[in-house]
Structure formats: C-alpha cells, structure tokens
Design a protein around this motif. Structure first.
Motif, PDB file in Angstrom:
ATOM      1  N   ARG A 238       1.099   3.752  -3.395  1.00  0.00           N
ATOM      2  CA  ARG A 238       0.629   5.247  -3.157  1.00  0.00           C
ATOM      3  C   ARG A 238       1.689   6.203  -3.790  1.00  0.00           C
ATOM      4  NH1 ARG A 238      -3.583   7.597  -0.077  1.00  0.00           N
ATOM      5  NH2 ARG A 238      -3.901   5.679   1.188  1.00  0.00           N
TER       6      ARG A 238
ATOM      7  N   ARG B 157     -10.717   2.640  -1.337  1.00  0.00           N
ATOM      8  CA  ARG B 157     -10.578   1.105  -1.028  1.00  0.00           C
ATOM      9  C   ARG B 157     -11.913   0.538  -1.484  1.00  0.00           C
ATOM     10  NH1 ARG B 157      -6.382  -0.031   2.534  1.00  0.00           N
ATOM     11  NH2 ARG B 157      -5.703   1.525   3.635  1.00  0.00           N
TER      12      ARG B 157
ATOM     13  N   LEU C 229      -6.636  -1.053  -1.524  1.00  0.00           N
ATOM     14  CA  LEU C 229      -6.459   0.437  -2.216  1.00  0.00           C
ATOM     15  C   LEU C 229      -6.385   0.336  -3.503  1.00  0.00           C
ATOM     16  CD1 LEU C 229      -5.952   3.284  -0.840  1.00  0.00           C
ATOM     17  CD2 LEU C 229      -3.372   2.572  -1.290  1.00  0.00           C
TER      18      LEU C 229
ATOM     19  N   GLU D  13       1.008  -1.151  -0.001  1.00  0.00           N
ATOM     20  CA  GLU D  13       0.082  -0.173  -0.034  1.00  0.00           C
ATOM     21  C   GLU D  13       0.865   1.151  -0.081  1.00  0.00           C
ATOM     22  OE1 GLU D  13      -2.997   0.389   2.711  1.00  0.00           O
ATOM     23  OE2 GLU D  13      -4.334  -1.298   2.177  1.00  0.00           O
TER      24      GLU D  13
ATOM     25  N   GLU E 272      -9.880  11.087   1.947  1.00  0.00           N
ATOM     26  CA  GLU E 272      -8.584  10.938   0.924  1.00  0.00           C
ATOM     27  C   GLU E 272      -8.440  12.422   0.504  1.00  0.00           C
ATOM     28  OE1 GLU E 272      -6.171   9.155   0.449  1.00  0.00           O
ATOM     29  OE2 GLU E 272      -6.690   7.158   1.312  1.00  0.00           O
TER      30      GLU E 272
ATOM     31  N   PHE F  32      -7.308   8.045  -4.098  1.00  0.00           N
ATOM     32  CA  PHE F  32      -7.124   6.974  -3.797  1.00  0.00           C
ATOM     33  C   PHE F  32      -8.505   6.411  -3.030  1.00  0.00           C
ATOM     34  CE2 PHE F  32      -2.775   8.044  -4.402  1.00  0.00           C
ATOM     35  CZ  PHE F  32      -2.122   6.933  -5.212  1.00  0.00           C
TER      36      PHE F  32
END
Length: 325
Positions: free
Chosen positions: A151, A175, A182, A147, A256, A173
C-alpha cells in the motif's frame, strides 16, 4: 475562449462571481463546468454560493466505535434495521447509559450515507471530466511485499511518476471477495512517451474465474510488486460506465479512501458565449447543456488549476487568488 478570460481583475467590479440582482450574461459570468458522463454541464457562479468555513469535527470515543461497527456492518452486507440493531448492540456494551442513542445512530448513518454519495459523485465527475488511457490492476507477491509495504510503496511510486513523468491516477485499494487479498484498481493517464517498463501480453489460467485470461503485464511493476494488468481504455468504454461502476462498488463496502494524484479537477471555471450553450434545464436549479466541442481536454482541462481557497478568499483577494491556467 482564451486563457486571458480566466485572469482575475484587481478591483471588485471585475469579480467573476456577481451578485444575484446584477445583470447576468455569458459575457460577464463565470460558469462551473463538469461532465455528467454524456455532456458538459454548466452552472452559473453566484456570491450566494459562498459558505462559511466548516468547523472541524472532534471525534469522541463513541464516534470511533461507531465507525468501526458501521464498517463491519457494511462488509457483512447488513441493511437498514439490521445495521441499526447491530450498531446499537455494539455501542451498548461500552456505553450502556448513553442518552438519545437511537437518534445518535440514525443521524450518524444518515451522515455516512450522504458522505458516500458525495464521494461517489466526486469520483464520477473527476473520471468523466478528465482523460484516461489505462485501467490497471496491481496485486502484490508475498516474496516482494506485504500488505503494509504494498500500500505504502505503490502510492509512493505512483506519486513519483506523477511528478516526474506527468502520470495521473485515481483508484482504490480493495480485497478480492474469494481470497481477501489486497490489490489496487485504478485509472491512469500516461502521456505519450512516458511509459516505463515493457508491457507484454500474457495468457494464463485463472483459478478464481476457472478459465484462461489474457493480461498485459508491465515488467517494471512485476519486479517491484507482482502481478499487474495494463488494459488500454477508449472513451466509449469509460462513458458506458462499466469501468467506473466496477471501481465504485467497493467504496461503500470497505470504506477505503480513494487515491488521487494532484491536479485532477472535478470541475473547471470559465466564461461562455450564447452560441456555446445548447439549452438550459431545471435540475435543482438552472443548468446549461453545452455543445461537445466547447471544452477541449488539452486546452481547458489538462492545465487547469484552481487555487484551493474558499470563495470568500477568491472575492476578497482578487489580485492574489483566482482562476489560472
């Protein structure tokens, strides 16, 4: 309608933001122009819109705790009174003697909701004003990334493509609801001839949806990250709002931050002529609806740059700061 119109004049008489009591006409007034998803909307720029610089807000321990509790409440789908009760119970565990706690929580929730509204409005205006040709999804594979690296490296990769090949991007981003995995959803503008890798159409079975699905996978991103899908966009798909709504529905739940490339304007500034305005309307002030052919993506938006300074700097230092293209 030339770029020369956007060049600031050295003396104060040529300031593009006149006083309210000065004569107003399209020939002497700059307009702020944005796209609401259906039309280009213009509003006049006045000196009365100048606001003092915002003071930086210093976060205390209770603010950090509130943010954590608020995010958890949003992810659990709590609404109104349920959210207030949940946050209050969490704060009382560590701050049992905090004064005016009810007012503190109410004010903070109201600020959070206002900030979310502003973020969504900015996202829509950027998406509607600018040009996009792909809706993309990136998901990492366990043998390639985790993860944290997914990212970090995806943002770095998109940033390099923006600098070197002129890509533009905006997305978030999030989930997956079923697996919690993710992934990244976003809009891309890729200039002609600047695509990297090869896109191949693939059909496989989706266990999440329980049916066959067709994706357009880019082999460069597949090798670097894992599964991906480059879905071509047309203008009508974006204008109908389904793509934007799909992206925006996760922003409030997860908190986010939206990922933007540099140089994506929310609005542009320029002068207008009477024959470029369809009509005016009242919407918390006077606004003007423009003809669709007044604004050109290549001419007015693609290369538009606005110095990121306050309007005070723009007025007080016209030779140095201003509107350029």
């Amino acid at each position: 309608m030339s770029y020369a119109n956007l060049t600031p004049i050295d003396d104060m008489s040529g300031c593009p933001f006149p006083f309210l009591d000065e004569p107003q006409s399209p020939a002497t007034t700059y307009y702020k122009i944005y796209n609401d998803g259906g039309h280009y909307i213009a509003t006049r720029c006045y000196r009365s819109q100048i606001k003092p610089p915002k003071r930086k807000y210093k976060r205390e321990d209770i603010d950090i705790l509130f943010d954590s509790l608020y995010t958890s409440a949003m992810q659990d789908g709590l609404k109104s009174d349920e959210m207030t009760v949940y946050i209050k119970a969490g704060i009382l565990l560590l701050f049992p003697d905090y004064e005016n706690l009810d007012k503190y929580i109410a004010d903070k929730i109201e600020r959070k909701q206002h900030n979310l509204y502003v973020r969504k409005k900015r996202f829509r205006r950027k998406a509607n004003l600018n040009c996009w040709n792909y809706f993309v999804t990136f998901t990492y594979a366990d043998d390639k990334q985790d993860e944290y690296t997914f990212r970090k490296k995806l943002r770095c990769c998109l940033s390099h493509l923006h600098t070197r090949r002129g890509w533009r991007y905006m997305g978030v981003f999030e989930r997956a609801p079923e697996t919690g995995r993710l992934h990244f959803h976003g809009l891309l503008y890729i200039p002609d001839g600047e695509m990297i890798g090869t896109i191949t159409e693939k059909t496989d079975y989706s266990t999440a949806q329980g049916k066959l699905q067709t994706t357009h996978e880019n082999d460069f991103f597949q090798k670097a990250f894992g599964r991906n899908d480059f879905e071509e966009l047309n203008e009508m798909e974006l204008k109908h709002g389904q793509t934007l709504n799909y992206l925006l529905k996760y922003i409030g739940k997860t908190g986010e931050r939206i990922v933007y490339s540099r140089g994506i304007p929310t609005e542009i500034y320029r002068k207008l002529n009477d024959d470029e305005i369809v009509t005016e309307m009242d919407d918390f002030g006077t606004k003007y609806i423009l003809f669709d052919d007044v604004i050109s993506w290549e001419r007015d938006i693609m290369h538009f740059k606005y110095k990121q300074v306050s309007m005070i700097d723009l007025i007080c230092n016209p030779p140095r700061y201003g509107l350029t293209a």
